[in-house]
Design a protein around this motif. Structure first.
Motif, PDB file in Angstrom:
ATOM      1  N   VAL A 121     100.694 -14.779  31.735  1.00 49.03           N
ATOM      2  CA  VAL A 121      99.582 -15.175  32.611  1.00 49.03           C
ATOM      3  C   VAL A 121      99.803 -14.749  34.055  1.00 49.03           C
ATOM      4  O   VAL A 121      99.044 -15.156  34.944  1.00 49.03           O
ATOM      5  CB  VAL A 121      99.346 -16.706  32.541  1.00 49.03           C
ATOM      6  CG1 VAL A 121      98.925 -17.117  31.150  1.00 49.03           C
ATOM      7  CG2 VAL A 121     100.582 -17.473  32.996  1.00 49.03           C
ATOM      8  N   THR A 122     100.816 -13.911  34.293  1.00 47.96           N
ATOM      9  CA  THR A 122     101.053 -13.425  35.657  1.00 47.96           C
ATOM     10  C   THR A 122      99.847 -12.709  36.248  1.00 47.96           C
ATOM     11  O   THR A 122      99.533 -12.908  37.432  1.00 47.96           O
ATOM     12  CB  THR A 122     102.293 -12.508  35.686  1.00 47.96           C
ATOM     13  OG1 THR A 122     103.449 -13.287  35.364  1.00 47.96           O
ATOM     14  CG2 THR A 122     102.486 -11.886  37.056  1.00 47.96           C
ATOM     15  N   PRO A 123      99.122 -11.859  35.496  1.00 44.03           N
ATOM     16  CA  PRO A 123      97.927 -11.227  36.088  1.00 44.03           C
ATOM     17  C   PRO A 123      96.917 -12.236  36.603  1.00 44.03           C
ATOM     18  O   PRO A 123      96.358 -12.064  37.695  1.00 44.03           O
ATOM     19  CB  PRO A 123      97.375 -10.391  34.935  1.00 44.03           C
ATOM     20  CG  PRO A 123      98.549 -10.108  34.062  1.00 44.03           C
ATOM     21  CD  PRO A 123      99.393 -11.327  34.146  1.00 44.03           C
ATOM     22  N   GLN A 124      96.656 -13.292  35.842  1.00 44.38           N
ATOM     23  CA  GLN A 124      95.702 -14.312  36.299  1.00 44.38           C
ATOM     24  C   GLN A 124      96.221 -15.042  37.534  1.00 44.38           C
ATOM     25  O   GLN A 124      95.468 -15.304  38.477  1.00 44.38           O
ATOM     26  CB  GLN A 124      95.411 -15.323  35.182  1.00 44.38           C
ATOM     27  CG  GLN A 124      94.574 -14.779  34.047  1.00 44.38           C
ATOM     28  CD  GLN A 124      95.412 -14.244  32.906  1.00 44.38           C
ATOM     29  OE1 GLN A 124      96.548 -13.843  33.103  1.00 44.38           O
ATOM     30  NE2 GLN A 124      94.837 -14.218  31.714  1.00 44.38           N
ATOM     31  N   LEU A 125      97.513 -15.372  37.535  1.00 45.02           N
ATOM     32  CA  LEU A 125      98.080 -16.083  38.683  1.00 45.02           C
ATOM     33  C   LEU A 125      98.022 -15.233  39.943  1.00 45.02           C
ATOM     34  O   LEU A 125      97.660 -15.725  41.027  1.00 45.02           O
ATOM     35  CB  LEU A 125      99.534 -16.483  38.378  1.00 45.02           C
ATOM     36  CG  LEU A 125      99.736 -17.524  37.271  1.00 45.02           C
ATOM     37  CD1 LEU A 125     101.223 -17.689  36.972  1.00 45.02           C
ATOM     38  CD2 LEU A 125      99.146 -18.867  37.686  1.00 45.02           C
ATOM     39  N   LEU A 126      98.374 -13.960  39.820  1.00 45.51           N
ATOM     40  CA  LEU A 126      98.334 -13.078  40.987  1.00 45.51           C
ATOM     41  C   LEU A 126      96.908 -12.887  41.488  1.00 45.51           C
ATOM     42  O   LEU A 126      96.662 -12.873  42.707  1.00 45.51           O
ATOM     43  CB  LEU A 126      98.961 -11.725  40.635  1.00 45.51           C
ATOM     44  CG  LEU A 126     100.480 -11.708  40.429  1.00 45.51           C
ATOM     45  CD1 LEU A 126     100.948 -10.315  40.023  1.00 45.51           C
ATOM     46  CD2 LEU A 126     101.207 -12.157  41.702  1.00 45.51           C
ATOM     47  N   THR A 127      95.968 -12.729  40.568  1.00 46.81           N
ATOM     48  CA  THR A 127      94.571 -12.560  40.969  1.00 46.81           C
ATOM     49  C   THR A 127      94.069 -13.779  41.727  1.00 46.81           C
ATOM     50  O   THR A 127      93.409 -13.653  42.767  1.00 46.81           O
ATOM     51  CB  THR A 127      93.687 -12.317  39.739  1.00 46.81           C
ATOM     52  OG1 THR A 127      94.148 -11.149  39.045  1.00 46.81           O
ATOM     53  CG2 THR A 127      92.236 -12.112  40.140  1.00 46.81           C
ATOM     54  N   LEU A 128      94.377 -14.969  41.234  1.00 44.88           N
ATOM     55  CA  LEU A 128      93.945 -16.192  41.910  1.00 44.88           C
ATOM     56  C   LEU A 128      94.608 -16.336  43.274  1.00 44.88           C
ATOM     57  O   LEU A 128      93.970 -16.778  44.244  1.00 44.88           O
ATOM     58  CB  LEU A 128      94.261 -17.410  41.036  1.00 44.88           C
ATOM     59  CG  LEU A 128      93.439 -17.540  39.752  1.00 44.88           C
ATOM     60  CD1 LEU A 128      93.966 -18.678  38.884  1.00 44.88           C
ATOM     61  CD2 LEU A 128      91.968 -17.774  40.071  1.00 44.88           C
ATOM     62  N   ALA A 129      95.887 -15.953  43.375  1.00 44.42           N
ATOM     63  CA  ALA A 129      96.575 -16.032  44.663  1.00 44.42           C
ATOM     64  C   ALA A 129      95.968 -15.070  45.680  1.00 44.42           C
ATOM     65  O   ALA A 129      95.752 -15.430  46.853  1.00 44.42           O
ATOM     66  CB  ALA A 129      98.064 -15.731  44.470  1.00 44.42           C
ATOM     67  N   MET A 146      92.884 -13.876  45.634  1.00 45.06           N
ATOM     68  CA  MET A 146      91.562 -14.394  45.984  1.00 45.06           C
ATOM     69  C   MET A 146      91.667 -15.519  47.012  1.00 45.06           C
ATOM     70  O   MET A 146      90.877 -15.591  47.966  1.00 45.06           O
ATOM     71  CB  MET A 146      90.841 -14.902  44.732  1.00 45.06           C
ATOM     72  CG  MET A 146      90.325 -13.814  43.812  1.00 45.06           C
ATOM     73  SD  MET A 146      89.415 -14.521  42.399  1.00 45.06           S
ATOM     74  CE  MET A 146      88.749 -13.015  41.666  1.00 45.06           C
ATOM     75  N   THR A 147      92.634 -16.405  46.828  1.00 46.27           N
ATOM     76  CA  THR A 147      92.815 -17.515  47.770  1.00 46.27           C
ATOM     77  C   THR A 147      93.091 -17.002  49.174  1.00 46.27           C
ATOM     78  O   THR A 147      92.458 -17.436  50.152  1.00 46.27           O
ATOM     79  CB  THR A 147      93.966 -18.421  47.304  1.00 46.27           C
ATOM     80  OG1 THR A 147      93.683 -18.938  46.010  1.00 46.27           O
ATOM     81  CG2 THR A 147      94.162 -19.573  48.280  1.00 46.27           C
ATOM     82  N   LEU A 148      94.025 -16.076  49.301  1.00 43.56           N
ATOM     83  CA  LEU A 148      94.372 -15.532  50.612  1.00 43.56           C
ATOM     84  C   LEU A 148      93.189 -14.783  51.228  1.00 43.56           C
ATOM     85  O   LEU A 148      92.936 -14.894  52.433  1.00 43.56           O
ATOM     86  CB  LEU A 148      95.585 -14.607  50.488  1.00 43.56           C
ATOM     87  CG  LEU A 148      96.902 -15.284  50.079  1.00 43.56           C
ATOM     88  CD1 LEU A 148      97.999 -14.239  49.884  1.00 43.56           C
ATOM     89  CD2 LEU A 148      97.331 -16.318  51.122  1.00 43.56           C
ATOM     90  N   ALA A 149      92.464 -14.028  50.407  1.00 37.95           N
ATOM     91  CA  ALA A 149      91.316 -13.274  50.925  1.00 37.95           C
ATOM     92  C   ALA A 149      90.219 -14.214  51.423  1.00 37.95           C
ATOM     93  O   ALA A 149      89.678 -14.039  52.523  1.00 37.95           O
ATOM     94  CB  ALA A 149      90.776 -12.345  49.846  1.00 37.95           C
ATOM     95  N   PHE A 150      89.893 -15.231  50.637  1.00 34.61           N
ATOM     96  CA  PHE A 150      88.845 -16.174  51.042  1.00 34.61           C
ATOM     97  C   PHE A 150      89.263 -16.958  52.284  1.00 34.61           C
ATOM     98  O   PHE A 150      88.445 -17.198  53.179  1.00 34.61           O
ATOM     99  CB  PHE A 150      88.519 -17.133  49.895  1.00 34.61           C
ATOM    100  CG  PHE A 150      87.818 -16.492  48.737  1.00 34.61           C
ATOM    101  CD1 PHE A 150      86.870 -15.503  48.937  1.00 34.61           C
ATOM    102  CD2 PHE A 150      88.095 -16.879  47.428  1.00 34.61           C
ATOM    103  CE1 PHE A 150      86.212 -14.909  47.873  1.00 34.61           C
ATOM    104  CE2 PHE A 150      87.449 -16.299  46.362  1.00 34.61           C
ATOM    105  CZ  PHE A 150      86.506 -15.305  46.578  1.00 34.61           C
ATOM    106  N   LEU A 151      90.535 -17.375  52.347  1.00 37.95           N
ATOM    107  CA  LEU A 151      91.002 -18.106  53.526  1.00 37.95           C
ATOM    108  C   LEU A 151      90.936 -17.229  54.770  1.00 37.95           C
ATOM    109  O   LEU A 151      90.543 -17.695  55.853  1.00 37.95           O
ATOM    110  CB  LEU A 151      92.439 -18.594  53.308  1.00 37.95           C
ATOM    111  CG  LEU A 151      92.619 -19.842  52.448  1.00 37.95           C
ATOM    112  CD1 LEU A 151      94.097 -20.162  52.290  1.00 37.95           C
ATOM    113  CD2 LEU A 151      91.887 -21.030  53.057  1.00 37.95           C
ATOM    114  N   GLY A 152      91.330 -15.966  54.624  1.00 38.56           N
ATOM    115  CA  GLY A 152      91.276 -15.058  55.763  1.00 38.56           C
ATOM    116  C   GLY A 152      89.858 -14.856  56.256  1.00 38.56           C
ATOM    117  O   GLY A 152      89.587 -14.886  57.469  1.00 38.56           O
ATOM    118  N   ILE A 153      88.923 -14.657  55.321  1.00 40.36           N
ATOM    119  CA  ILE A 153      87.522 -14.472  55.707  1.00 40.36           C
ATOM    120  C   ILE A 153      86.976 -15.743  56.348  1.00 40.36           C
ATOM    121  O   ILE A 153      86.292 -15.708  57.378  1.00 40.36           O
ATOM    122  CB  ILE A 153      86.679 -14.078  54.479  1.00 40.36           C
ATOM    123  CG1 ILE A 153      87.124 -12.706  53.953  1.00 40.36           C
ATOM    124  CG2 ILE A 153      85.197 -14.058  54.827  1.00 40.36           C
ATOM    125  CD1 ILE A 153      86.492 -12.325  52.630  1.00 40.36           C
TER     126      ILE A 153
END
Length: 340
Positions: free
Chosen positions: A313-321, A323-330
């Motif tokens: 499940v590493t791909p899903q975990l990395l994708t969510l991480a 996304m979190t950083l991108a949304f927080l930055g925006i």
């Protein structure tokens, strides 16, 4: 009394009509949703069953077997090399049936699936009595086992988006953020505090629902509880951060509600909450990958139903991480304290 009532009603109507963004969104949102749903679910009647077929050509040739002419069933071609993976999907309710017409012809259904039972009867009625039933490996998975991760993820999605996006907009409109701006608090500090608070509440509620449903229903859990908690945490963080992007610039509750609905409904329909996207149009499957809920539900199901480990499940975990950083930055970049 009547005069005061009419005056208040008129004032509220004028407040809404003068908010051009909210008015425009309330007019535009239904049209966009209807158009989107028409594109996704339009055309001929939706099939009731989903069947993968091996050995009948690509696309599936109806004359290869009488059963392939069954109405309201979606038949799509599958390479023989993907047979084992497809058998696993049958066991997890992602496919209703796998039909292999190569010698010796066989078929697979989940004995716990009502759709699989109906398809098996239809297959035999269409001259499939000579086909051998294949065994789905492992203990049969109930539909509720498939459904539960999606329901938990959907509940988290609504709590994350509305609990942050809508509330912060209300703070801005009431003037609370304007007063907070007079303090040394920076936007990123306010955002992180709101994120932490909402995360603790959501994880606590989700844990209570998880334990309660397990006690009542006794659902399937093959993997690590710690890994599932990590997946849920990153999924919640990504959707909270998505809610903050909306809250960062919207100034009215009406507009916030429309945008949050515009985000939540496609996620609920396309992220595999209620049904698998297996066999759907490739562009729909690619669109579903844009939503955090898709990766949360997919990862949770892999852990709970398949016993997936960290590497799986590493791909899903990395994708969510990411996304979190991108949304927080925006969100931090476009955040506004004031409504004007």
């Amino acid at each position: 009394m009547l005069r005061r009532y009419l005056a208040l009603t008129h004032a509220r109507n004028m407040e809404f009509l003068r908010d051009r963004a909210s008015l425009g969104w309330n007019l535009l949102f239904p049209l966009v949703m209807v158009a989107g749903l028409a594109i996704i679910f339009g055309g001929p009647p939706r099939p009731l069953f989903k069947v993968a077929v091996i050995g009948a050509g690509d696309p599936v040739q109806v004359d290869a077997h009488p059963f392939l002419g069954t109405r309201y069933a979606e038949f799509y071609a599958l390479p023989a090399t993907e047979r084992d993976a497809a058998v696993a999907k049958v066991g997890r309710h992602r496919l209703d049936m796998l039909l292999d017409l190569q010698p010796p012809p066989r078929y697979w259904v989940n004995p716990e699936s009502p759709k699989g039972y109906v398809l098996e009867r239809l297959l035999r009625a269409a001259g499939g009595a000579t086909l051998e039933p294949g065994a789905v490996p492992g203990r049969p998975i109930r539909y509720i086992d498939f459904l539960l991760p999606g329901i938990l993820g959907m509940n988290m999605m609504f709590s994350c988006l509305w609990g942050v996006g809508y509330v912060v907009v209300r703070y801005r409109k009431s003037g609370f953020l304007k007063r907070l701006n007079a303090t040394p608090v920076r936007p990123i500090e306010f955002i992180l505090a709101q994120l932490s608070s909402r995360l603790l509440l959501i994880m606590g509620i989700t844990l209570a629902v998880y334990v309660g449903t397990d006690w009542v229903i006794g659902f399937r859990m093959e993997g690590s509880h710690a890994l599932l908690a990590l997946m849920a945490t990153l999924g919640a963080l990504s959707m909270i951060a998505m809610g903050f992007v909306v809250a960062a610039f919207v100034t009215s509750e009406e507009l916030a509600g429309g945008i949050l609905n515009f985000l939540s409904w496609p996620m609920m329909l396309l992220s595999g909450v209620w049904f698998s996207m297996e066999g759907s149009q490739p562009w729909l499957q690619q669109l579903a990958q844009v939503f955090p809920l898709t990766h949360l539900v997919g990862g949770a199901r892999a852990i709970m139903l398949d016993g997936a480990g960290m590497a799986d499940v590493t791909p899903q975990l990395l994708t969510l991480a990411v996304m979190t950083l991108a949304f927080l930055g925006i969100g931090a970049r476009i955040f506004r304290w004031r409504a004007d």
